[in-house]
Write an enzyme that holds these catalytic residues in place. Structure first.
Site, mmCIF file in Angstrom:
data_model
loop_
_atom_site.group_PDB
_atom_site.id
_atom_site.type_symbol
_atom_site.label_atom_id
_atom_site.label_comp_id
_atom_site.label_asym_id
_atom_site.label_seq_id
_atom_site.Cartn_x
_atom_site.Cartn_y
_atom_site.Cartn_z
ATOM 1 N N HIS A 1 0.840 -1.215 0.000
ATOM 2 C CA HIS A 1 0.000 0.000 0.000
ATOM 3 C C HIS A 1 0.871 1.259 0.000
ATOM 4 O O HIS A 1 1.989 1.257 0.496
ATOM 5 C CB HIS A 1 -1.013 -0.002 1.156
ATOM 6 C CG HIS A 1 -0.482 0.275 2.526
ATOM 7 N ND1 HIS A 1 -0.765 -0.520 3.609
ATOM 8 C CD2 HIS A 1 0.284 1.277 3.019
ATOM 9 C CE1 HIS A 1 -0.204 -0.019 4.682
ATOM 10 N NE2 HIS A 1 0.451 1.069 4.362
ATOM 11 N N GLU B 1 -4.983 0.714 -0.018
ATOM 12 C CA GLU B 1 -4.799 -0.696 0.293
ATOM 13 C C GLU B 1 -5.055 -1.561 -0.947
ATOM 14 O O GLU B 1 -5.805 -1.148 -1.849
ATOM 15 C CB GLU B 1 -5.779 -1.107 1.402
ATOM 16 C CG GLU B 1 -5.516 -0.440 2.746
ATOM 17 C CD GLU B 1 -4.426 -1.159 3.549
ATOM 18 O OE1 GLU B 1 -3.474 -1.684 2.947
ATOM 19 O OE2 GLU B 1 -4.538 -1.176 4.785
HETATM 20 C C1 GLP Z 1 1.467 3.373 7.111
HETATM 21 C C2 GLP Z 1 1.268 4.676 6.301
HETATM 22 C C3 GLP Z 1 2.062 4.669 5.036
HETATM 23 C C4 GLP Z 1 3.431 4.090 5.333
HETATM 24 C C5 GLP Z 1 3.305 2.627 5.639
HETATM 25 C C6 GLP Z 1 4.596 1.961 6.064
HETATM 26 O O1 GLP Z 1 0.321 2.710 7.476
HETATM 27 N N1 GLP Z 1 -0.062 5.055 6.021
HETATM 28 O O2 GLP Z 1 2.145 5.980 4.506
HETATM 29 O O3 GLP Z 1 4.272 4.219 4.219
HETATM 30 O O4 GLP Z 1 2.241 2.366 6.521
HETATM 31 O O5 GLP Z 1 4.936 2.242 7.377
HETATM 32 P P1 GLP Z 1 6.388 2.058 7.964
HETATM 33 O O6 GLP Z 1 7.253 3.099 7.347
HETATM 34 O O7 GLP Z 1 6.235 2.252 9.440
HETATM 35 O O8 GLP Z 1 6.832 0.677 7.588
#
Ligand code: GLP
Length: 243
Positions: A138, A143
Site C-alpha cells: 500500500h 490498500e
Molecule cells: C502506514 C502509512 C504509510 C506508510 C506505511 C509503512 O500505514 N499510512 O504511509 O508508508 O504504513 O509504514 P512504515 O514506514 O512504518 O513501515
C-alpha cells in the site's frame, strides 16, 4: 525509475533528505508531499539537523500529507498531525498554517475528502512526494483492492495493516479502522516521487516494481507509470530483479 541502493537506514535517510533539500533549493516555495511511518523518521531527523545548521530554509515551503487516521483525536500521540509536529514541524521554520493533513475527525468525511483533494489541486499538487510502502504494497492508505480510488477518499484499513501499525498503539484494538488518504491519482500527479523502503519486509513490494504490471492488489506498482520516481532503499529491502 531510478533505484538508489543504500548501505543501511542511516544512508537511506540522508539520501532522501538530500533529494528533498534539492527540491527546496531549486524552488524555495515548493509544495512537499509528506509521509508518516517509521521509514521517513530518520529523514526528518536529518532535515531538522540541517535546518539547525542553517543548510535549509522552510519559510516559504507548503506541505501536504498523504493521509490521516479517521476518528482519532488530532492531539492523540499517534495521529499523523502529532507525528508531523514531533518529527518535523515543531523543529523547523515551516509556517504551521502552510502544513496540511486531511481532517480525519470532520463531521462529514466524504465532504472533507473532496475539500482536501481540491486543496492539493489548488496548490498545483506536490513538487516532490515522499512515500513509504506498506508490507502489502500500500501507498498512503491505498490498500490492495480490485479497484483503486483516484482521488482523496476514506478507506478501511486491511487487517494486516492494522496489525503492522498496532506496534505504535497500546493494543491492536486501539488502531483506527479507517483512514483518509490521497488517492492513487493524487499521488501520481506529484511532479517527482521519492519512494523510501527499509527492511526485509519491504523487499517483496519493491521487487514488484520490476513486474511491468500495474496491479491494484499491489498499489505501489502503479508508480511504474510515473515519469519521475526515485526509489531509495537499504540493503535489506533491496528488490530482486527478476527480468
Ligand atoms: C502506514 C502509512 C504509510 C506508510 C506505511 C509503512 O500505514 N499510512 O504511509 O508508508 O504504513 O509504514 P512504515 O514506514 O512504518 O513501515
Amino acid at each position: 525509475m531510478k533505484f538508489i541502493r543504500c548501505k543501511n537506514y542511516e544512508e537511506m535517510s540522508r539520501v532522501a533528505a538530500n533529494l528533498l533539500e534539492e527540491t527546496i533549493a531549486e524552488k524555495p516555495d515548493a509544495v512537499l508531499g509528506l509521509a508518516t511511518g517509521s521509514t521517513p523518521e530518520g529523514m526528518y531527523a536529518e532535515l531538522c539537523r540541517d535546518y539547525k545548521d542553517g543548510k535549509v530554509d522552510f519559510s516559504h515551503v507548503t506541505t501536504v500529507n498523504l493521509d490521516e487516521y479517521c476518528n482519532l483525536p488530532v492531539e492523540h500521540e499517534q495521529s499523523y498531525r502529532t507525528f508531523m509536529n514531533v518529527n518535523l514541524f515543531d523543529h523547523v521554520n515551516l509556517r504551521k498554517d502552510h502544513t496540511f493533513l486531511p481532517d480525519g475527525n470532520a463531521a462529514d468525511l466524504n465532504a472533507e475528502a473532496v475539500r482536501y483533494e481540491k486543496l492539493v489541486a489548488d496548490l498545483g499538487y506536490a513538487d516532490l512526494q515522499i512515500l513509504g510502502v506498506g508490507r502489502n504494497g500500500h501507498i498512503g492508505f491505498n490498500e490492495p483492492a480490485d479497484t483503486l480510488f483516484v482521488d482523496t477518499h476514506v478507506t478501511a484499513l486491511k487487517p494486516s495493516t492494522i496489525k503492522d501499525n498496532s506496534r505504535f498503539f497500546a493494543s491492536e484494538k486501539e488502531v483506527p479502522k479507517r483512514a483518509m488518504t490521497m488517492g492513487i491519482g493524487t499521488i501520481m500527479k506529484a511532479k517527482k516521487i521519492v519512494l523510501m523502503a527499509s527492511g526485509s519486509n519491504k523487499k517483496e513490494a519493491l521487487t514488484a516494481l520490476y513486474s511491468g504490471v500495474a496491479d491494484s492488489m499491489i498499489p505501489v506498482t502503479f508508480l511504474q507509470m510515473h515519469p519521475d520516481v526515485t526509489v531509495v532503499f537499504d540493503e535489506a529491502a533491496a528488490p530482486e530483479r527478476k527480468n
